[in-house]
Enzyme design. Structure first.
Site, PDB file in Angstrom:
ATOM      1  N   ASP A 190     -36.339 -32.523  25.030  1.00 24.12           N
ATOM      2  CA  ASP A 190     -34.847 -32.504  25.969  1.00 24.12           C
ATOM      3  C   ASP A 190     -34.732 -32.540  27.438  1.00 24.12           C
ATOM      4  OD1 ASP A 190     -32.268 -30.749  25.537  1.00 24.12           O
ATOM      5  OD2 ASP A 190     -33.129 -30.088  27.544  1.00 24.12           O
ATOM      6  N   TYR A 231     -31.941 -33.879  35.583  1.00 23.64           N
ATOM      7  CA  TYR A 231     -33.165 -33.611  36.018  1.00 23.64           C
ATOM      8  C   TYR A 231     -33.998 -34.584  36.542  1.00 23.64           C
ATOM      9  CZ  TYR A 231     -32.462 -30.211  32.030  1.00 23.64           C
ATOM     10  OH  TYR A 231     -31.769 -29.268  31.236  1.00 23.64           O
ATOM     11  N   LYS A 245     -28.456 -35.668  28.758  1.00 26.97           N
ATOM     12  CA  LYS A 245     -26.904 -35.130  28.786  1.00 26.97           C
ATOM     13  C   LYS A 245     -26.325 -35.762  30.063  1.00 26.97           C
ATOM     14  CE  LYS A 245     -29.506 -30.653  27.921  1.00 26.97           C
ATOM     15  NZ  LYS A 245     -31.041 -30.887  28.797  1.00 26.97           N
ATOM     16  N   HIS A 286     -23.417 -31.534  29.712  1.00 30.07           N
ATOM     17  CA  HIS A 286     -24.336 -30.452  30.104  1.00 30.07           C
ATOM     18  C   HIS A 286     -23.511 -29.412  30.508  1.00 30.07           C
ATOM     19  CE1 HIS A 286     -28.063 -30.312  32.704  1.00 30.07           C
ATOM     20  NE2 HIS A 286     -27.788 -29.125  32.333  1.00 30.07           N
ATOM     21  N   LEU A 295     -37.208 -18.390  26.537  1.00 29.29           N
ATOM     22  CA  LEU A 295     -38.156 -17.394  26.933  1.00 29.29           C
ATOM     23  C   LEU A 295     -37.539 -16.664  28.175  1.00 29.29           C
ATOM     24  CD1 LEU A 295     -41.419 -19.548  26.878  1.00 29.29           C
ATOM     25  CD2 LEU A 295     -40.418 -17.960  25.186  1.00 29.29           C
ATOM     26  N   ILE A 326     -35.885 -24.796  22.988  1.00 33.26           N
ATOM     27  CA  ILE A 326     -36.776 -26.084  23.686  1.00 33.26           C
ATOM     28  C   ILE A 326     -37.484 -25.460  25.073  1.00 33.26           C
ATOM     29  CG2 ILE A 326     -35.127 -27.834  23.035  1.00 33.26           C
ATOM     30  CD1 ILE A 326     -33.356 -27.005  25.272  1.00 33.26           C
ATOM     31  N   LYS A 352     -39.905 -24.692  27.761  1.00 34.06           N
ATOM     32  CA  LYS A 352     -40.641 -25.661  28.959  1.00 34.06           C
ATOM     33  C   LYS A 352     -42.209 -24.877  29.195  1.00 34.06           C
ATOM     34  CE  LYS A 352     -41.523 -26.588  33.385  1.00 34.06           C
ATOM     35  NZ  LYS A 352     -42.128 -25.631  34.613  1.00 34.06           N
ATOM     36  N   ARG A 354     -50.347 -23.815  26.763  1.00 33.50           N
ATOM     37  CA  ARG A 354     -49.099 -23.256  26.600  1.00 33.50           C
ATOM     38  C   ARG A 354     -48.294 -24.187  25.730  1.00 33.50           C
ATOM     39  NH1 ARG A 354     -47.087 -20.691  32.373  1.00 33.50           N
ATOM     40  NH2 ARG A 354     -48.726 -18.986  32.349  1.00 33.50           N
ATOM     41  N   ASN A 383     -46.968 -22.465  22.366  1.00 38.56           N
ATOM     42  CA  ASN A 383     -45.586 -22.273  21.931  1.00 38.56           C
ATOM     43  C   ASN A 383     -45.374 -22.863  20.533  1.00 38.56           C
ATOM     44  OD1 ASN A 383     -45.502 -20.942  24.272  1.00 38.56           O
ATOM     45  ND2 ASN A 383     -44.422 -22.642  25.389  1.00 38.56           N
TER      46      ASN A 383
HETATM   47  P1  NDP Z   1     -38.035 -21.204  29.405  1.00 39.64           P
HETATM   48  O1  NDP Z   1     -37.434 -20.112  28.865  1.00 39.64           O
HETATM   49  O2  NDP Z   1     -38.459 -22.230  28.731  1.00 39.64           O
HETATM   50  O3  NDP Z   1     -39.277 -20.773  30.401  1.00 39.64           O
HETATM   51  C1  NDP Z   1     -40.020 -21.647  30.900  1.00 39.64           C
HETATM   52  C2  NDP Z   1     -41.079 -20.533  31.844  1.00 39.64           C
HETATM   53  O4  NDP Z   1     -41.688 -20.003  30.975  1.00 39.64           O
HETATM   54  C3  NDP Z   1     -41.845 -21.547  32.645  1.00 39.64           C
HETATM   55  O5  NDP Z   1     -42.114 -20.911  33.914  1.00 39.64           O
HETATM   56  C4  NDP Z   1     -43.091 -21.573  31.931  1.00 39.64           C
HETATM   57  O6  NDP Z   1     -44.269 -21.823  32.984  1.00 39.64           O
HETATM   58  C5  NDP Z   1     -43.154 -20.287  31.226  1.00 39.64           C
HETATM   59  N1  NDP Z   1     -43.968 -20.324  29.773  1.00 39.64           N
HETATM   60  C6  NDP Z   1     -43.785 -21.258  28.946  1.00 39.64           C
HETATM   61  N2  NDP Z   1     -44.551 -21.028  27.885  1.00 39.64           N
HETATM   62  C7  NDP Z   1     -45.357 -19.923  28.179  1.00 39.64           C
HETATM   63  C8  NDP Z   1     -46.404 -19.335  27.736  1.00 39.64           C
HETATM   64  N3  NDP Z   1     -46.952 -19.436  26.377  1.00 39.64           N
HETATM   65  N4  NDP Z   1     -46.978 -18.103  28.441  1.00 39.64           N
HETATM   66  C9  NDP Z   1     -46.623 -17.905  29.620  1.00 39.64           C
HETATM   67  N5  NDP Z   1     -45.520 -18.328  30.138  1.00 39.64           N
HETATM   68  C10 NDP Z   1     -44.922 -19.574  29.683  1.00 39.64           C
HETATM   69  O7  NDP Z   1     -37.022 -21.609  30.602  1.00 39.64           O
HETATM   70  P2  NDP Z   1     -36.283 -23.080  30.970  1.00 39.64           P
HETATM   71  O8  NDP Z   1     -35.250 -22.470  32.087  1.00 39.64           O
HETATM   72  O9  NDP Z   1     -37.509 -24.182  31.403  1.00 39.64           O
HETATM   73  O10 NDP Z   1     -35.630 -23.566  29.689  1.00 39.64           O
HETATM   74  C11 NDP Z   1     -36.093 -24.699  28.627  1.00 39.64           C
HETATM   75  C12 NDP Z   1     -35.451 -25.939  28.706  1.00 39.64           C
HETATM   76  O11 NDP Z   1     -34.262 -25.592  28.531  1.00 39.64           O
HETATM   77  C13 NDP Z   1     -35.340 -26.460  30.041  1.00 39.64           C
HETATM   78  O12 NDP Z   1     -36.563 -27.239  30.480  1.00 39.64           O
HETATM   79  C14 NDP Z   1     -34.208 -27.579  29.719  1.00 39.64           C
HETATM   80  O13 NDP Z   1     -34.593 -28.617  28.941  1.00 39.64           O
HETATM   81  C15 NDP Z   1     -33.330 -26.620  29.022  1.00 39.64           C
HETATM   82  N6  NDP Z   1     -32.220 -26.156  29.819  1.00 39.64           N
HETATM   83  C16 NDP Z   1     -30.918 -26.441  29.696  1.00 39.64           C
HETATM   84  C17 NDP Z   1     -29.929 -25.965  30.541  1.00 39.64           C
HETATM   85  C18 NDP Z   1     -28.563 -26.416  30.316  1.00 39.64           C
HETATM   86  O14 NDP Z   1     -27.756 -26.210  31.186  1.00 39.64           O
HETATM   87  N7  NDP Z   1     -28.221 -27.080  29.335  1.00 39.64           N
HETATM   88  C19 NDP Z   1     -30.325 -25.056  31.446  1.00 39.64           C
HETATM   89  C20 NDP Z   1     -31.645 -24.637  31.772  1.00 39.64           C
HETATM   90  C21 NDP Z   1     -32.620 -25.209  31.045  1.00 39.64           C
HETATM   91  P3  NDP Z   1     -44.975 -23.164  33.136  1.00 39.64           P
HETATM   92  O15 NDP Z   1     -44.092 -24.170  33.270  1.00 39.64           O
HETATM   93  O16 NDP Z   1     -45.829 -22.701  34.570  1.00 39.64           O
HETATM   94  O17 NDP Z   1     -46.132 -23.269  32.103  1.00 39.64           O
END
Ligand code: NDP
Length: 289
Positions: free
Chosen positions: A46, A51, A91, A124, A206, A244, A246, A252, A256
């Site tokens: 995604d 981005y 998007k 988006h 998350l 989805i 990140k 990690r 996941n």
């Molecule tokens: P997430 O809920 O996916 O959380 C990501 C965070 O959690 C990062 O800091 C990551 O750390 C941490 N993390 C991931 N796995 C673990 C684990 N197993 N243990 C501990 N920490 C963990 O948040 P996002 O906001 O990134 O959302 C995910 C995706 O959703 C985005 O990447 C994007 O593709 C999409 N998105 C879409 C939006 C929209 O408007 N349509 C808006 C926001 C997001 P680290 O990276 O340091 O490993």
């Protein structure tokens, strides 16, 4: 309850329930992380024009696959994947609303990604005050009919935006990608999606990492001998939604994906249902103009 790793969208296209989200992945790191994710078993990616990492995503996918046109990359998967094995979402950004701008934005995204078709194209944000999203969606319907994208959908649409869109749309959106995690459970939208045949896709599944420290999640993790992330992602699966997350390391990314071999009970699900608190990591859609 055995849950298959994929589900079917309303037009028959299959999608992995668990994808890799690339928001805030720096452009220079995107290709390497996509490669790492492919090696960890991810096939669903995604991204978004906003981005700034579409080029890296395309490189990461192309490097390991026969369709990349390059040397085929290195590592265990080199040369073994075909275009059909991966599912790519991007998007259209807020500045590109309207029919013509969206057509141009799509071409730019495809050129960045280096793909000749896209799997899923999303609006988006609705940016409802601009009053342009029906034109944006009409362009997406054209791209869909032309076979340049396999499925189209929306993101951050509120119930009233869906109602407005569906008065004019000829293609029902395949997904609505919305912020969704145990502290923001979006019950009203989930019910609406179910009634309309729209799949719910959870962004920030998350809670951008913040929900991992919730005491109820920690207790369930201890009870099931799983990690907090696995508990939350399993909850998404059992609610029937796409997620989805990140992540920035191979460990990690692999952690996941470890969610298909255990089950949360009805009591566990009820405990998580009790965590709703209207907490947003991102903006409310009405505030994104
Ligand atoms: P997430 O809920 O996916 O959380 C990501 C965070 O959690 C990062 O800091 C990551 O750390 C941490 N993390 C991931 N796995 C673990 C684990 N197993 N243990 C501990 N920490 C963990 O948040 P996002 O906001 O990134 O959302 C995910 C995706 O959703 C985005 O990447 C994007 O593709 C999409 N998105 C879409 C939006 C929209 O408007 N349509 C808006 C926001 C997001 P680290 O990276 O340091 O490993």
């Amino acid at each position: 309850m055995k849950i298959s790793p994929r589900l079917t969208l309303n037009n028959g296209v299959m999608i992995d329930r668990l994808g890799f989200g690339l928001y805030k992945v720096p452009p220079a790191e995107a290709a390497g992380l996509v490669t790492m994710a492919l090696e960890a078993g991810y096939r669903h990616f995604d991204t978004a024009s906003m981005y700034g990492n579409e080029t890296g995503v395309g490189k990461g996918i192309g490097a390991l696959s026969a369709f990349g046109g390059g040397a085929g990359g290195s590592g265990e998967l080199a040369g073994t994947l075909t275009r059909q094995d991966v599912f790519v979402t991007t998007k259209v950004w807020n500045d590109d609303h309207g029919y013509d701008a969206t057509m141009r934005a799509f071409d730019t995204s495809m050129s960045n990604l280096g793909l000749d078709y896209l799997d899923l194209y999303l609006i988006h944000w609705p940016c409802a005050k601009r009053g342009l999203f029906t034109g944006t969606y009409r362009a997406m319907e054209t791209l869909y009919r032309e076979g340049r994208v396999r499925a189209i959908g929306v993101s951050n649409f509120q119930p009233e935006h869906l109602d407005f869109l569906l008065e004019k749309a000829e293609v029902v959106p395949a997904v609505n990608q919305i912020e969704l995690h145990p502290w923001l459970q979006q019950e009203q939208l989930r019910e609406k999606h179910a009634a309309l045949g729209i799949r719910t896709e959870a962004w920030s599944p998350l809670g951008r990492g913040q929900v991992l420290a919730d005491p109820v999640i920690l207790a369930l993790a201890a009870e099931h001998e799983r990690t907090p992330a696995q508990i939350i992602l399993r909850w998404h699966l059992q609610l029937g939604q796409i997620a989805i997350p990140k992540a920035s390391s191979s460990a990690r990314l692999r952690e996941n994906r470890g969610i298909f071999d255990f089950e949360l009970s009805a009591t566990d699900l009820a405990d998580i249902a009790g965590l709703e608190r209207g907490f947003r990591t991102g903006s409310h859609p009405d505030n994104v103009t």
